[in-house]
Design a protein around this motif. Structure first.
Motif, short mmCIF file in Angstrom:
data_model
loop_
_atom_site.label_atom_id
_atom_site.label_comp_id
_atom_site.label_asym_id
_atom_site.label_seq_id
_atom_site.Cartn_x
_atom_site.Cartn_y
_atom_site.Cartn_z
N ILE A 17 -3.46 -1.58 9.23
CA ILE A 17 -3.09 -0.17 9.35
C ILE A 17 -3.94 0.67 8.42
O ILE A 17 -4.44 1.74 8.81
CB ILE A 17 -1.60 0.03 9.02
CG1 ILE A 17 -0.72 -0.83 9.91
CG2 ILE A 17 -1.21 1.50 9.15
CD1 ILE A 17 0.76 -0.78 9.53
N MET A 18 -4.12 0.21 7.20
CA MET A 18 -4.90 0.96 6.21
C MET A 18 -6.33 1.18 6.69
O MET A 18 -6.89 2.27 6.54
CB MET A 18 -4.87 0.22 4.88
CG MET A 18 -3.49 0.16 4.23
SD MET A 18 -3.38 -1.03 2.87
CE MET A 18 -4.45 -0.27 1.65
N LEU A 19 -6.93 0.14 7.26
CA LEU A 19 -8.31 0.27 7.76
C LEU A 19 -8.36 1.25 8.93
O LEU A 19 -9.30 2.05 9.04
CB LEU A 19 -8.84 -1.10 8.19
CG LEU A 19 -9.02 -2.14 7.07
CD1 LEU A 19 -9.45 -3.48 7.65
CD2 LEU A 19 -10.03 -1.64 6.04
N GLY A 20 -7.36 1.18 9.80
CA GLY A 20 -7.30 2.13 10.91
C GLY A 20 -7.13 3.56 10.44
O GLY A 20 -7.71 4.49 11.02
N SER A 112 3.19 1.45 11.33
CA SER A 112 4.01 0.64 10.43
C SER A 112 5.30 0.20 11.11
O SER A 112 5.83 -0.87 10.81
CB SER A 112 4.32 1.42 9.14
OG SER A 112 5.08 2.57 9.40
N TYR A 113 5.80 1.01 12.04
CA TYR A 113 6.97 0.61 12.81
C TYR A 113 6.66 -0.65 13.62
O TYR A 113 7.45 -1.59 13.66
CB TYR A 113 7.40 1.73 13.75
CG TYR A 113 8.48 1.33 14.73
CD1 TYR A 113 9.81 1.29 14.36
CD2 TYR A 113 8.15 0.97 16.04
CE1 TYR A 113 10.80 0.89 15.25
CE2 TYR A 113 9.13 0.58 16.94
CZ TYR A 113 10.45 0.55 16.55
OH TYR A 113 11.41 0.15 17.43
N GLY A 114 5.49 -0.64 14.28
CA GLY A 114 5.09 -1.80 15.08
C GLY A 114 5.00 -3.06 14.25
O GLY A 114 5.44 -4.14 14.66
N VAL A 115 4.43 -2.94 13.05
CA VAL A 115 4.30 -4.10 12.17
C VAL A 115 5.67 -4.59 11.71
O VAL A 115 5.99 -5.78 11.78
CB VAL A 115 3.43 -3.76 10.94
CG1 VAL A 115 3.52 -4.86 9.88
CG2 VAL A 115 1.97 -3.57 11.35
N LEU A 135 4.22 2.56 2.35
CA LEU A 135 3.60 3.26 1.21
C LEU A 135 2.11 2.92 1.07
O LEU A 135 1.30 3.79 0.76
CB LEU A 135 4.35 2.91 -0.07
CG LEU A 135 5.81 3.40 -0.14
CD1 LEU A 135 6.43 2.99 -1.47
CD2 LEU A 135 5.88 4.91 0.04
N PHE A 136 1.76 1.65 1.29
CA PHE A 136 0.34 1.29 1.26
C PHE A 136 -0.42 2.04 2.36
O PHE A 136 -1.53 2.55 2.14
CB PHE A 136 0.16 -0.22 1.45
CG PHE A 136 0.49 -1.05 0.25
CD1 PHE A 136 -0.01 -0.70 -1.00
CD2 PHE A 136 1.28 -2.19 0.35
CE1 PHE A 136 0.28 -1.46 -2.13
CE2 PHE A 136 1.58 -2.95 -0.77
CZ PHE A 136 1.09 -2.59 -2.01
N SER A 137 0.20 2.13 3.52
CA SER A 137 -0.42 2.83 4.65
C SER A 137 -0.56 4.32 4.35
O SER A 137 -1.60 4.93 4.62
CB SER A 137 0.42 2.63 5.92
OG SER A 137 0.57 1.27 6.23
N GLN A 138 0.49 4.90 3.75
CA GLN A 138 0.46 6.32 3.43
C GLN A 138 -0.62 6.63 2.39
O GLN A 138 -1.30 7.65 2.47
CB GLN A 138 1.81 6.78 2.91
CG GLN A 138 1.88 8.29 2.62
CD GLN A 138 3.26 8.74 2.23
OE1 GLN A 138 4.14 7.93 1.96
NE2 GLN A 138 3.47 10.04 2.20
#
Length: 232
Positions: A17-20, A112-115, A135-138
């Motif tokens: 997610i972070m890379l995306g 993040s919901y999907g994960v 939070l990491f994604s945000q």
């Protein structure tokens, strides 16, 4: 209880997610720069608002001359899906504290919901892990938006290219789905629904209406299939 192992699990789950978010966050920051937002404003917006689709809509609608009330209404309508995400994850929060559950529900996004939903189904997952995925994604999203502001101020990138970034990520997510009849029906009917809405002048509500149409047709198809199986 939050442990180092839980943080590690959450980080590795959040890496895709972070890379995306880097790929779409930078174009979003470029768009924000185009309407005069500075790096601090974009950072605050990403931290407090945290809606990829909404943050793309704001500068895009502003550039087309949409009134403020229309922007607020459209973004609010598109983001109503977040309530559905939180509601569907509520059973997983039964053993967690109210504060932890609130933070988790307030920071969940499409990706993040999907994960999290897949991890909860598989077992050996917890609300604190899911919260840190959020939070990491945000963090990745916010920093990528800020980087986009600096890129936009230094490099002249055509705005239509930056605007297409959000569309491209949804196309990628679509082709990553399993090729099943319900998914195909949902995708095709949603596309037709969005197209019809735009023809009728409902561009602001087109996404949410199209999504609801897609879900409704896929659900109806599944119900018909189940009834036929039950009749045999």
């Amino acid at each position: 209880m939050i442990t180092r192992a839980h943080l590690k699990d959450a980080f590795f789950a959040a890496v895709p997610i972070m890379l995306g978010y880097v790929a779409i966050g930078i174009p979003c920051g470029i768009l924000c720069d185009s309407i005069g937002l500075n790096a601090l404003q974009v950072l605050i917006l990403s931290a407090l608002f945290y809606s990829g689709a909404g943050q793309f809509m704001i500068p895009n609608m502003y550039l087309t001359g949409a009134p403020l009330a229309s922007i607020i209404a459209s973004v609010s309508l598109v983001n109503t899906r977040q309530m559905l995400y939180s509601a569907s994850l509520a059973p997983e929060c039964e053993g967690a504290s109210k504060r932890l559950s609130f933070l988790f529900a307030a920071t969940v996004t499409d990706e993040s919901y999907g994960v999290s939903i897949e991890r909860f189904k598989a077992g050996d997952w917890s609300v604190d892990r899911a919260l840190f995925v959020n939070l990491f994604s945000q963090t990745s999203w916010a920093l990528s938006n800020v980087a986009g502001v600096f890129v936009g101020s230094l490099v002249d990138i055509p705005l239509p290219i930056a605007s297409f970034a959000m569309t491209s990520i949804f196309i990628c997510l679509l082709f990553m789905q399993k090729l099943t009849a319900p998914n195909i029906i949902a995708a095709v009917s949603a596309i037709i629904g969005v197209y019809v809405c735009k023809l009728l002048g409902l561009a602001g509500a087109a996404i949410i209406i199209g999504a609801l149409i897609g879900v409704a047709f896929a659900f109806a198809y599944c119900m018909v299939v189940q009834r036929r199986k039950g009749a045999r």
